[in-house]
Design an enzyme around this catalytic site. Structure first.
Site, PDB file in Angstrom:
ATOM      1  N   LYS A 207      35.562  17.747 -57.643  1.00 56.86           N
ATOM      2  CA  LYS A 207      34.165  18.138 -57.389  1.00 56.86           C
ATOM      3  C   LYS A 207      33.211  17.117 -58.006  1.00 56.86           C
ATOM      4  CE  LYS A 207      35.427  23.010 -57.274  1.00 56.86           C
ATOM      5  NZ  LYS A 207      35.638  24.191 -58.138  1.00 56.86           N
ATOM      6  N   GLY A 304      34.689  32.458 -54.572  1.00 55.84           N
ATOM      7  CA  GLY A 304      34.737  33.795 -53.992  1.00 55.84           C
ATOM      8  C   GLY A 304      34.298  33.707 -52.538  1.00 55.84           C
TER       9      GLY A 304
END
Ligand SMILES: NC(=O)c1ccc[n+]([C@@H]2O[C@H](COP(=O)([O-])OP(=O)(O)OC[C@H]3O[C@@H](n4cnc5c(N)ncnc54)[C@H](OP(=O)(O)O)[C@@H]3O)[C@@H](O)[C@H]2O)c1
Length: 440
Positions: A207, A304
């Site tokens: 990331k 999520g």
């Protein structure tokens, strides 16, 4: 009437199913905001029979995601399969090659092939959007690529892995070991059965490489990131951090230095009053040190289904509106190769914890070795042995935990000093070293 934007979605797992849910729930609002309807025409996954909690009857089923990527009815291909290899890679390349815009949440694919895919997207004048690949629902990609286009960045750093932040939070709040907190994270579904990719820092490195590319124009390359995980952190470190006004976080840091762009992932002491120190549990955060103005911190759910899908849908919405900029904020041909950070040249403050042998001369030896390397001590804490200083009148030879915070120095100097201290045999075992990241 503008024609609807037709979506082909490959991967109907945690994120893909949530994307279908949001697109259905927000259909009218999205249509109004984008000025055209967004319509899913076909979906692809491995098992057609699997119950995914969403009704797939109204979509055409595509058994091959690569074929879906070149389907003439599809305007935008949404890749939510995952993985740096095929079929995700082949499908994204196929979609871009046929001039279709692509939305993906796939950090692994972007970290490995981002620059090449960006070149292909630019050649074909197609969009390649990946807001969901870093920081879940936090709009960090857009912020770096568009929101701050007129600014230069000194440093971008963040908590980019919820699993690690959950473990460090539990260790601090409940005085538990790393191993116990990891087990708890696995029980709650926050950590994988094989947690190494997260806890060893590699997920954060992928990331970070994407954020560094956007902020500093480097070619995305996780191999140029220095990586250290959190498994060596002990409850004593978190306790000492609290006492000294810090918190320990696994940070991904990309910053401009005289030696180029330094990209590193490691446990870091951050001042307790900093915005990033307040981020607890699985939440993610990114701080951008923008030159000329105060730092900006974005905080939010980093993973999520619904959080990630929110970013995917925002990207689809942008494509519906016709947004098509170079994927990494500047033409891919202008991205520069970034070398691996030479950590020995890293400059900053350090936290050092070791067990000093309680014998005459220990304190003087340690002070001398630090002084030889021009290391100045900001604070020193000696623990659990009453008020008596190291090597004092009643020295018994037992190891005493000592914690030192240094002023800014180089990693090379700290490592040389510790090597000399170990050779002097005045400490027991391996010293713990944690880098400090100060507020700007
Ligand atoms: N989950 C998160 O919180 C999160 C956060 C940020 C980014 N992401 C990224 O989002 C992407 C999707 O993650 P996820 O959690 O949704 O994964 P997931 O739940 O495992 O879903 C993957 C989907 O891809 C399908 N698939 C796998 N191999 C395939 C193949 N060969 N052909 C066709 N379909 C195939 C699977 O089909 P079946 O269902 O039939 O097995 C499944 O529907 C990944 O790139 C991930 O890194 C996820």
């Amino acid at each position: 009437m503008v024609a609807p934007l037709k979506v082909g979605l490959a991967g109907v797992g945690t994120v893909g199913a949530a994307v279908l849910r949001i697109l259905a729930q927000e259909q009218a609002a999205l249509g109004a905001r984008c000025g055209r309807a967004i319509e899913v025409v076909a979906v692809s996954a491995r098992s057609p029979a699997k119950d995914r909690g969403v009704d797939l009857q109204k979509f055409r089923w595509a058994s091959d995601p690569v074929a879906l990527a070149s389907d003439p009815e599809v305007d935008v291909f949404v890749e939510l399969i995952g993985g740096e290899g095929d079929p995700a890679k082949k499908a994204v390349e196929t979609a871009l090659s046929t001039g279709k815009s692509v939305v993906t949440a796939n950090k692994a694919l972007l970290a490995r092939h981002g620059a090449a895919l960006a070149r292909l997207a630019e050649q074909k004048k197609a969009a390649l959007h990946f807001e969901a690949a870093v920081g879940g629902a936090i709009p960090i990609i857009r912020t770096l690529r568009e929101g701050l286009i007129g600014n230069s960045f000194a440093r971008v750093y963040g908590i980019l892995n919820g699993t690690c932040n959950y473990i460090l939070t539990r260790m601090e709040q409940d005085n538990l070991s790393f191993a116990d907190c990891l087990k708890e994270a696995q029980r709650l579904g926050y950590a994988e059965a094989d947690p190494s990719f997260d806890v060893d820092g590699h997920d954060t490195a992928q990331k970070l490489a994407i954020l560094a590319s956007l902020a500093f124009g480097t070619r995305v390359d996780p191999d140029s990131v220095y990586v250290e995980g959190i498994s060596s952190i002990a409850p004593e470190d978190l306790e000492a951090a609290e006492e000294l006004g810090y918190r320990v976080k696994l940070l991904g840091v990309a910053m401009k230095t005289l030696n180029g762009i330094e990209q590193r992932v490691h446990p870091t002491m951050v001042p307790r009053d900093s915005a990033i120190a307040q981020v607890m549990g699985v939440t993610n955060a990114v701080t951008i040190d923008v030159e000329e103005i105060s730092p900006i911190t974005l905080v939010g759910p980093g993973a999520g289904g619904m959080a990630t899908a929110s970013a995917v849908v925002a990207d689809i919405g942008d494509i519906a509106r016709g947004v098509c900029a170079p994927p990494f904020g500047r033409p891919a041909a202008g991205l520069t190769v970034s070398k691996k950070a030479p950590m020995q040249r890293h400059e900053g403050g350090y936290y050092i914890r070791f067990l000093a042998l309680d014998q005459p001369g220990t304190a003087a030896t340690i002070a001398q070795r630090l002084a030889e390397q021009q290391i100045s001590i900001e604070s020193i804490v000696q623990r659990h042995r009453g008020e008596r200083p190291l090597g004092g009148e009643h020295a018994g030879g037992m190891p005493v935990p000592v914690i030192i915070i240094t002023y800014a120095t180089t990693e090379d100097a700290v490592r040389r000093a510790l090597k000399a201290i170990e050779a002097d045999r005045v400490i027991s075992g391996k010293p713990q070293l944690i880098r400090i990241e100060k507020n700007r």
